[in-house]
Scaffold this motif. Sequence first.
Motif, PDB file in Angstrom:
ATOM      1  N   THR A 237       0.870  -1.175   0.000  1.00  0.00           N
ATOM      2  CA  THR A 237       0.000   0.000   0.000  1.00  0.00           C
ATOM      3  C   THR A 237       0.905   1.222   0.000  1.00  0.00           C
ATOM      4  O   THR A 237       2.037   1.162   0.491  1.00  0.00           O
ATOM      5  CB  THR A 237      -0.971   0.025   1.188  1.00  0.00           C
ATOM      6  OG1 THR A 237      -1.951   1.046   0.986  1.00  0.00           O
ATOM      7  CG2 THR A 237      -0.247   0.280   2.509  1.00  0.00           C
ATOM      8  N   ILE A 238       0.414   2.316  -0.575  1.00  0.00           N
ATOM      9  CA  ILE A 238       1.267   3.495  -0.719  1.00  0.00           C
ATOM     10  C   ILE A 238       0.406   4.758  -0.639  1.00  0.00           C
ATOM     11  O   ILE A 238      -0.763   4.733  -1.048  1.00  0.00           O
ATOM     12  CB  ILE A 238       2.049   3.447  -2.060  1.00  0.00           C
ATOM     13  CG1 ILE A 238       3.105   4.559  -2.118  1.00  0.00           C
ATOM     14  CG2 ILE A 238       1.118   3.492  -3.251  1.00  0.00           C
ATOM     15  CD1 ILE A 238       4.100   4.376  -3.262  1.00  0.00           C
ATOM     16  N   GLY A 239       0.967   5.823  -0.098  1.00  0.00           N
ATOM     17  CA  GLY A 239       0.236   7.086  -0.032  1.00  0.00           C
ATOM     18  C   GLY A 239       0.935   8.095   0.858  1.00  0.00           C
ATOM     19  O   GLY A 239       1.530   7.738   1.874  1.00  0.00           O
TER      20      GLY A 239
ATOM     21  N   ASN B 279      -5.076   8.704   3.788  1.00  0.00           N
ATOM     22  CA  ASN B 279      -4.018   7.692   3.676  1.00  0.00           C
ATOM     23  C   ASN B 279      -3.581   7.182   5.046  1.00  0.00           C
ATOM     24  O   ASN B 279      -3.396   5.978   5.239  1.00  0.00           O
ATOM     25  CB  ASN B 279      -2.815   8.262   2.927  1.00  0.00           C
ATOM     26  CG  ASN B 279      -3.088   8.474   1.457  1.00  0.00           C
ATOM     27  OD1 ASN B 279      -3.920   7.792   0.864  1.00  0.00           O
ATOM     28  ND2 ASN B 279      -2.416   9.440   0.860  1.00  0.00           N
TER      29      ASN B 279
ATOM     30  N   GLY C 288       5.187   5.536   1.657  1.00  0.00           N
ATOM     31  CA  GLY C 288       4.590   6.857   1.595  1.00  0.00           C
ATOM     32  C   GLY C 288       5.558   7.931   2.026  1.00  0.00           C
ATOM     33  O   GLY C 288       6.442   7.691   2.862  1.00  0.00           O
TER      34      GLY C 288
ATOM     35  N   VAL D 212       8.144   4.056  -7.570  1.00  0.00           N
ATOM     36  CA  VAL D 212       6.860   3.405  -7.329  1.00  0.00           C
ATOM     37  C   VAL D 212       6.654   2.221  -8.261  1.00  0.00           C
ATOM     38  O   VAL D 212       6.003   1.226  -7.896  1.00  0.00           O
ATOM     39  CB  VAL D 212       5.699   4.415  -7.465  1.00  0.00           C
ATOM     40  CG1 VAL D 212       5.537   4.885  -8.906  1.00  0.00           C
ATOM     41  CG2 VAL D 212       4.395   3.820  -6.955  1.00  0.00           C
TER      42      VAL D 212
ATOM     43  N   CYS E  44      -2.154  -5.023  -4.432  1.00  0.00           N
ATOM     44  CA  CYS E  44      -2.189  -3.702  -3.803  1.00  0.00           C
ATOM     45  C   CYS E  44      -3.419  -3.626  -2.892  1.00  0.00           C
ATOM     46  O   CYS E  44      -4.519  -4.019  -3.287  1.00  0.00           O
ATOM     47  CB  CYS E  44      -2.266  -2.616  -4.874  1.00  0.00           C
ATOM     48  SG  CYS E  44      -2.517  -0.941  -4.224  1.00  0.00           S
TER      49      CYS E  44
ATOM     50  N   ALA F  95      -5.897  -1.079  -0.800  1.00  0.00           N
ATOM     51  CA  ALA F  95      -6.292   0.337  -0.712  1.00  0.00           C
ATOM     52  C   ALA F  95      -7.693   0.462  -0.103  1.00  0.00           C
ATOM     53  O   ALA F  95      -8.618   0.942  -0.751  1.00  0.00           O
ATOM     54  CB  ALA F  95      -6.239   0.989  -2.085  1.00  0.00           C
TER      55      ALA F  95
ATOM     56  N   LYS G 155      -2.727   5.803  -6.251  1.00  0.00           N
ATOM     57  CA  LYS G 155      -2.156   4.490  -5.922  1.00  0.00           C
ATOM     58  C   LYS G 155      -2.777   3.380  -6.780  1.00  0.00           C
ATOM     59  O   LYS G 155      -2.089   2.428  -7.155  1.00  0.00           O
ATOM     60  CB  LYS G 155      -2.326   4.182  -4.435  1.00  0.00           C
ATOM     61  CG  LYS G 155      -3.756   4.246  -3.929  1.00  0.00           C
ATOM     62  CD  LYS G 155      -3.861   3.944  -2.450  1.00  0.00           C
ATOM     63  CE  LYS G 155      -3.184   4.952  -1.576  1.00  0.00           C
ATOM     64  NZ  LYS G 155      -3.762   6.317  -1.657  1.00  0.00           N
TER      65      LYS G 155
ATOM     66  N   ASP H  35      -1.211   3.736 -10.234  1.00  0.00           N
ATOM     67  CA  ASP H  35       0.133   3.147 -10.204  1.00  0.00           C
ATOM     68  C   ASP H  35       0.059   1.625 -10.246  1.00  0.00           C
ATOM     69  O   ASP H  35       0.852   0.972 -10.941  1.00  0.00           O
ATOM     70  CB  ASP H  35       0.878   3.578  -8.936  1.00  0.00           C
ATOM     71  CG  ASP H  35       1.236   5.058  -8.923  1.00  0.00           C
ATOM     72  OD1 ASP H  35       1.412   5.628 -10.011  1.00  0.00           O
ATOM     73  OD2 ASP H  35       1.340   5.625  -7.825  1.00  0.00           O
TER      74      ASP H  35
END
Length: 413
Positions: free
Chosen positions: A205-207, A214, A242, A268, A278, A280, A291, A294
């Motif tokens: 997970t990314i943010g 996030n 993140g 990324v 992923c 989210a 995200k 991506d």
Amino acid sequence: MVNKKVLIIGYVWPEPKSSAAGSRMLQLINFFISQNYKVTFSTPCAKTDNAFDLKRIGVIQIEIALNSTSFDVFVKDLNPNVVVFDRFMMEEQFGWRVAEQCPSAIRILDTEDLHFLRKGRHQAFKDNNPFDNKYLNNAIAKREIASIYRCDLSLIISKVELEILKNNFKVDAALLLYLPFMLSEINETDFLRLPKFNERQHFVTIGNFIHEPNYNTVLYLKTTIWPLIRQQLPKAQLHVYGAYASEKVTQLHNETQGFLIKGFAKDVNEVMQSARVCLAPIRFGAGLKGKLVDAMQNGTPAATTSIAAEGMSSLITACGLISDTPKTIAQNAIDLYTNELLWHTKVNSIPSLFNNFFSIDKHHKLFNNAIAALSDHLIRRREQNFTGQMLMHHSLQSTKYLSKWIEEKHKKV
């Protein structure tokens, strides 16, 4: 139009590696470059180490000051054909100055996402109530929609948000342009070379952690979703990436639980391509989620929520799994992680759907046509927008003299 010039007044310096907002701004800059505009980017915000080097792509960078007549001198001398405000807060600060000094400049607001929608959903979430119109009609809505009326055109990133403005607030469609992310096509040959199911492992997970949705998502994963996943996949790990991870974020790191705070992602694409799924599970917010974009670009299916998928739900449904209950979110993640056939079915759907949805050529053409139409009929369009004229009049009176008072006050300090 010869010697076309655009001035972009940024809320912050663009950080495309840190946030979807940064990527969006760079897409707008690249649009104007492609249409042969001389681009000047200005902001009153301090520059960070993550800021994109705009000089590298030929953009002039200017620092500007709030509540200062120095901006008046600067913008009058520049005399741009188009001025883009990055979020309504910048239009509030500088819109009246642009209108006074460069009355013939086309004023465009890039909303990024509807801040009042994000604010209302966050408040409903904190109140543990269903989201309804009482949360929609908040103070931010009055400011943001006033800004939309004062501009000649506002860029709306999601069709859901476009409909809210038109249906709930009766904003004239002529003031709005649907403009999602403008992205280069996925090359199907390159896409087929991406790591396959058995070449990937773990979840990602990314943010940007400054963005409250996030941070809330990471907490939700830590306390609710991830324990359910680990019950069935005890060797799996969740890699959390993140920018601007604070101490309260890094304290969530727990190797025994496989919950790993990785911090800023320098690349990324590399991060997404190494992960199998992923995650989210965003519970409030607005706009389009970078995200998920991506993830799709790197062939990584997502287990996500309806809020996260909003504005592109048909695309996400084909390329991932959507649910809003913890058990189902966790089970969707587990299914994508363990079912190779399901994983490949979702991944194989990505290129054609993605390319149609975010077509850079299609959206560049629509945006360019909208600017051309404004340029040809600017006076008539403004005459037809009496609400905008009225709000600009009152804004000029109130904001102008407050700003001048602040400027004089600072001189005496």
